[in-house]
Design an enzyme around this catalytic site. Sequence first.
Site, short mmCIF file in Angstrom:
data_model
loop_
_atom_site.label_atom_id
_atom_site.label_comp_id
_atom_site.label_asym_id
_atom_site.label_seq_id
_atom_site.Cartn_x
_atom_site.Cartn_y
_atom_site.Cartn_z
CE LYS A 55 0.93 1.15 4.47
NZ LYS A 55 1.78 2.30 4.81
CB ALA A 82 11.87 -2.43 7.06
CG MET A 107 5.53 0.59 -0.06
SD MET A 107 5.99 0.11 -1.74
CE MET A 107 4.39 -0.29 -2.44
CB ALA A 108 1.66 -2.34 4.75
CB SER A 136 0.61 -5.41 7.07
OG SER A 136 1.23 -4.69 8.09
CG ASP A 190 -0.33 -0.49 8.09
OD1 ASP A 190 -1.16 0.38 8.41
OD2 ASP A 190 0.88 -0.24 7.92
#
Length: 318
Positions: free
Chosen positions: A15, A108, A111-112, A115, A148
């Site tokens: 994202k 890391a 941009m998740a 998640s 997220d």
Amino acid sequence: MHPASPSITTRTPGKVNLLLAVGECGDDGYHPVVSVYHAVQLYEDVTVAWSPEWQLSFRGGRPMPVTDDNLVLRAGRLLAAEATPFLTDNSPERLTASIAVRKRVPIAGGMAGGSADAAGTLVALAKLWRLDVPKAQLARIAAKLGSDVPFALRGGTSIGTGRGDRLAPVIAAPTFHWVMITRSGGLSTPAVYSKFDEMVAAGEIEASAEQPALAHAEAVVTALASGDAHALAPLLQDDLQSAAISLLPELQQTIDAGVRHGALAGIVSGSGPTVALLADSAHGAAALAQSMLARGHDARVVSGPTRGAHVLDADDEA
Ligand code: C5P
């Protein structure tokens, strides 16, 4: 269920936050946010197969240690622990699996990607274990894993409030084109939030208040619905950007270079250090990516929005 049972693969997007308005840190150590999440076509694929013990491996991205507290394993164990009401006659007795993650979202990077791995794991295991679990329950489990993760399940474009985990979907908008500038090193999300707190305490930046942030989110949604990247560009805002730049000053040069080479706007994505450059068209994004590559940046063209965690048919596999 036995080891020969079929494997299941899910695909989950990373994202960009088109808006990330961050309030002052609460007593729980979390910051209230108003976020416009936008899922982009950079995907994590998670493949699961039944196995008598938990196993985890990663492909793609830089090597990273697989520790017991990895979010993917936490997702698997949490789903297993909460599975009882959703078991069916076909569910295995032992809720364990081997999990292989194919990484494309930077590690890391803001941009998740982690998640997305967790969300993809939940969807894949629910199918593998033949759980009859409603989407709302999966979203509740996702929120326990990280702020997220619920959005990674859902994808598309959503306004997120609370920690970012309370989602209100936004009407599907036309496609927008981005160039993502990734870096080999990551930034730790808690470290960026701490820097944000320090800068707020020192009066260098201000935390966002909720009402103006919600009005800003509405303006972003209107620009998205218009499909006009020129209308969206001036509205992009990430309150963590100053903190990320303070930790990695070269991010400002990356944003400036992007704008000089034709981006309508550039922002740090979430807690960074990935930079998202907005282009006016698919062609514009390709040309911009080319210019950034020529300057030695790692550039990827992506578009959004795109759907959240979903099971891949054999035909979909790239
Ligand atoms: O929710 P998640 O585990 O992904 O958050 C990682 C860290 O990011 C938290 O421990 C916290 O330091 C920070 N965070 C925050 N406010 C949020 C989301 C995350 O301070 N809304």
